[in-house]
Design a protein around this motif. Structure first.
Motif, PDB file in Angstrom:
ATOM      1  N   LYS A 134      -8.090   6.045  -5.222  1.00  0.00           N
ATOM      2  CA  LYS A 134      -7.019   6.641  -5.842  1.00  0.00           C
ATOM      3  C   LYS A 134      -7.116   6.540  -7.269  1.00  0.00           C
ATOM      4  O   LYS A 134      -7.874   5.648  -7.762  1.00  0.00           O
ATOM      5  CB  LYS A 134      -5.674   5.976  -5.380  1.00  0.00           C
ATOM      6  N   GLN A 185      -4.608   2.511  -3.262  1.00  0.00           N
ATOM      7  CA  GLN A 185      -6.043   2.326  -2.548  1.00  0.00           C
ATOM      8  C   GLN A 185      -7.232   2.498  -3.538  1.00  0.00           C
ATOM      9  O   GLN A 185      -7.151   3.317  -4.254  1.00  0.00           O
ATOM     10  CB  GLN A 185      -5.856   3.395  -1.348  1.00  0.00           C
ATOM     11  N   ASP A 224       5.703  12.061  -1.419  1.00  0.00           N
ATOM     12  CA  ASP A 224       4.481  11.437  -1.351  1.00  0.00           C
ATOM     13  C   ASP A 224       3.469  11.560  -2.364  1.00  0.00           C
ATOM     14  O   ASP A 224       2.862  12.784  -2.533  1.00  0.00           O
ATOM     15  CB  ASP A 224       3.806  11.706  -0.085  1.00  0.00           C
ATOM     16  N   PHE A 244      -2.477  14.219   4.469  1.00  0.00           N
ATOM     17  CA  PHE A 244      -2.991  13.142   4.920  1.00  0.00           C
ATOM     18  C   PHE A 244      -1.899  12.575   6.015  1.00  0.00           C
ATOM     19  O   PHE A 244      -0.630  12.600   5.691  1.00  0.00           O
ATOM     20  CB  PHE A 244      -3.209  11.797   3.872  1.00  0.00           C
ATOM     21  N   ALA A 246      -0.417   9.794   6.869  1.00  0.00           N
ATOM     22  CA  ALA A 246       0.562   8.301   6.645  1.00  0.00           C
ATOM     23  C   ALA A 246       2.050   8.904   6.765  1.00  0.00           C
ATOM     24  O   ALA A 246       2.800   8.102   7.292  1.00  0.00           O
ATOM     25  CB  ALA A 246       0.139   7.892   5.485  1.00  0.00           C
ATOM     26  N   VAL A 254       4.486  16.350  -0.134  1.00  0.00           N
ATOM     27  CA  VAL A 254       3.235  15.725  -0.317  1.00  0.00           C
ATOM     28  C   VAL A 254       2.513  16.414  -1.452  1.00  0.00           C
ATOM     29  O   VAL A 254       2.318  17.535  -1.285  1.00  0.00           O
ATOM     30  CB  VAL A 254       2.408  15.436   1.046  1.00  0.00           C
ATOM     31  N   ASN A 301       0.680  -1.322   0.012  1.00  0.00           N
ATOM     32  CA  ASN A 301      -0.024   0.047   0.106  1.00  0.00           C
ATOM     33  C   ASN A 301       0.865   1.251  -0.040  1.00  0.00           C
ATOM     34  O   ASN A 301       2.011   1.180   0.051  1.00  0.00           O
ATOM     35  CB  ASN A 301      -1.063  -0.038   1.163  1.00  0.00           C
ATOM     36  N   GLY A 302       0.231   2.358  -0.006  1.00  0.00           N
ATOM     37  CA  GLY A 302       1.100   3.716  -0.066  1.00  0.00           C
ATOM     38  C   GLY A 302       1.907   4.015   1.299  1.00  0.00           C
ATOM     39  O   GLY A 302       2.857   4.718   1.192  1.00  0.00           O
ATOM     40  N   THR A 303       1.345   3.450   2.319  1.00  0.00           N
ATOM     41  CA  THR A 303       2.069   3.701   3.485  1.00  0.00           C
ATOM     42  C   THR A 303       3.092   2.862   3.678  1.00  0.00           C
ATOM     43  O   THR A 303       4.111   3.466   4.085  1.00  0.00           O
ATOM     44  CB  THR A 303       0.839   3.337   4.699  1.00  0.00           C
ATOM     45  N   SER A 326       0.277   5.262  -4.201  1.00  0.00           N
ATOM     46  CA  SER A 326      -1.088   4.692  -3.691  1.00  0.00           C
ATOM     47  C   SER A 326      -1.905   3.999  -4.580  1.00  0.00           C
ATOM     48  O   SER A 326      -2.218   4.952  -5.447  1.00  0.00           O
ATOM     49  CB  SER A 326      -1.636   5.277  -2.401  1.00  0.00           C
ATOM     50  N   ALA A 371       0.911   9.839  -3.681  1.00  0.00           N
ATOM     51  CA  ALA A 371      -0.456   9.123  -3.589  1.00  0.00           C
ATOM     52  C   ALA A 371      -1.419   9.584  -4.449  1.00  0.00           C
ATOM     53  O   ALA A 371      -2.188   8.709  -4.776  1.00  0.00           O
ATOM     54  CB  ALA A 371      -0.683   8.669  -2.164  1.00  0.00           C
ATOM     55  N   GLU A 372      -1.556  10.892  -4.186  1.00  0.00           N
ATOM     56  CA  GLU A 372      -2.582  11.566  -4.866  1.00  0.00           C
ATOM     57  C   GLU A 372      -2.612  12.180  -6.155  1.00  0.00           C
ATOM     58  O   GLU A 372      -3.425  12.605  -6.836  1.00  0.00           O
ATOM     59  CB  GLU A 372      -3.099  12.648  -3.759  1.00  0.00           C
TER      60      GLU A 372
HETATM   61  C1  PLP Z   1      -3.898   7.551   0.255  1.00  0.00           C
HETATM   62  C2  PLP Z   1      -2.692   8.147   0.856  1.00  0.00           C
HETATM   63  C3  PLP Z   1      -1.557   7.695   1.452  1.00  0.00           C
HETATM   64  C4  PLP Z   1      -1.578   6.295   1.729  1.00  0.00           C
HETATM   65  O1  PLP Z   1      -1.916   5.270   0.928  1.00  0.00           O
HETATM   66  P1  PLP Z   1      -2.421   3.780   1.335  1.00  0.00           P
HETATM   67  O2  PLP Z   1      -2.297   3.043   0.164  1.00  0.00           O
HETATM   68  O3  PLP Z   1      -3.862   3.966   1.805  1.00  0.00           O
HETATM   69  O4  PLP Z   1      -1.667   3.196   2.325  1.00  0.00           O
HETATM   70  C5  PLP Z   1      -0.532   8.538   1.689  1.00  0.00           C
HETATM   71  N1  PLP Z   1      -0.416   9.741   1.606  1.00  0.00           N
HETATM   72  C6  PLP Z   1      -1.350  10.342   0.918  1.00  0.00           C
HETATM   73  C7  PLP Z   1      -1.132  11.801   0.672  1.00  0.00           C
HETATM   74  C8  PLP Z   1      -2.355   9.708   0.758  1.00  0.00           C
HETATM   75  O5  PLP Z   1      -3.686  10.400   0.226  1.00  0.00           O
END
Ligand code: PLP
Length: 369
Positions: A180, A177, A151, A80, A82, A125, A53-55, A175, A153-154
């Motif tokens: 996403k 998730q 980061d 977020f 994480a 981020v 996962n992203g975390t 990520s 993820a988004e």
């Molecule tokens: C979704 C997200 C994460 C974590 O990703 P997961 O796959 O849910 O663990 C980390 N940082 C940001 C900015 C996110 O939006």
């Protein structure tokens, strides 16, 4: 109810999952290897790994970088949670930086002020599809010999000066998730420019075990692997990336037509050198114009059948992180308190966007418009 997010599987997702099951390779296998190859190919880069996962992507990046007790890592106060949790999970200290009023992303000047002789890395981020101002950030990092972790993820597939976000710093974390831009249910990815960091990450992801010597462990490792079943979904999603991006552009354009210039509403600002693949349509609202605070606006939208979400609480106000916060972060706190995020997913029709915008705009006080 119009949901805030909705996963759409209109390609080969089901077919590939069945193929993965039929192959009996359900942990690693063909789809993990192929997704890694294709995702790296898309980003025109050589070194990267799928992760659970992203975390865990963020955790793996920090572990590979050797971040440990006594180290400081700079991170935006508005994010977020994480990346902040993972800094603490490594035993290190998060040091918060302010954000920019318009982009809502980490302010490079604030990074410079947060650097001490214990600083080892910066986690920037990329929020909601936007990309941080990487040129000044990388220049500061080079000057002070710091690692830059994105980061991302988004904001996958967004670009900064024509380069993909997540490939600009030393390590990029993604990520997959459910909400996403592309999803595997739960899943993630790390990309790096550096072969040494890639080698470390590959070992730590797989129990700290040497690749060519089974059960010979050289690192305190983890199991951060993505499964073949998840990768099957991810590969099918990646095949559709052009239409996913086109749909996201359509939705963003439609929202923009309806909301730009409306009293009481501020959209996230993208710098000229950023070409975003918008992940979430987030507005900063003027409570006076809306005659209510953000949480009351979320409730009012819900009563009209529209699911919305607030911005993240800034880590600088979470009691959990009070020991790392000695002064207020006024921009983080003002932005966070007034953000509302509207439904945004590829199957959202224009007619729903009209309904969402009509509903939102009529919740303003006519005397304030
Ligand atoms: C979704 C997200 C994460 C974590 O990703 P997961 O796959 O849910 O663990 C980390 N940082 C940001 C900015 C996110 O939006």
């Amino acid at each position: 109810m119009i949901p805030w997010a909705n996963a759409v599987f209109s390609g080969n997702e089901k077919k590939y999952v069945m193929e993965a099951l039929d192959s009996t390779w359900i942990s690693g296998g063909y789809f993990v290897d192929t997704l890694e190859k294709e995702f790296l190919g898309y980003h025109e880069t050589d070194y990267g790994l799928s992760v659970s996962n992203g975390t865990t992507a963020l955790h793996l990046a920090l572990l590979a970088a050797g971040i440990k007790t006594g180290d400081e890592v700079i991170v935006p106060g508005f994010t977020f949670v994480a990346p902040v949790n993972m800094i603490v999970a490594c035993g290190a200290t998060p040091v918060f930086a302010e954000i920019d009023k318009e982009t809502w992303l980490i302010d490079p000047a604030s990074i410079e002020n947060a650097i001490t002789n214990k600083t080892k890395a910066i986690i920037v981020v990329n929020l909601y599809g936007n990309v941080c101002d990487m040129d000044p950030i990388c220049a500061i990092a080079a000057k002070h010999d710091l690692l830059v972790i994105e980061d991302n993820a988004e904001s996958p597939f967004s670009t900064y000066n024509g380069r993909y976000s997540g490939t600009i710093g030393d390590i990029g974390c993604f990520s997959f998730q459910a909400t996403k831009t592309i999803t595997t249910g739960e899943g993630g990815f790390v990309i790096t420019k550096h072969k040494e960091l890639y080698d470390e990450m590959r070992i730590i992801r797989d129990h700290g075990m040497q690749k060519d010597k089974r059960y010979w462990h050289t690192h305190i490792g983890y199991n951060f692997r993505l499964t073949n079943l998840q990768a099957a979904i991810g590969l099918a999603q990646l095949e559709q990336i052009d239409t996913i991006i086109a749909d996201r552009q359509r939705i963003y354009k439609k929202y923009k037509e309806r909301l730009v210039g409306q009293t009481g509403i501020q959209l996230q600002h993208y710098a000229e050198n950023v070409d975003p693949v918008v992940w979430a349509l987030v507005l900063k609202i003027d409570q006076k114009v809306f005659n209510r605070d953000r949480d009351a606006l979320i409730q009012a939208m819900k009563e009209k059948g529209v699911e919305t979400r607030p911005g993240f609480y800034p880590c600088t106000v979470l009691p959990l992180y009070a020991e790392y916060t000695s002064s207020p972060f006024p921009i983080c706190e003002d932005v966070a308190a007034n953000l509302i995020s509207l439904p945004f997913f590829v199957s959202l029709p224009d007619t729903d966007i009209d309904y969402i915008c009509d509903t939102l705009l009529t919740l303003r006080n006519p005397d304030e418009i």
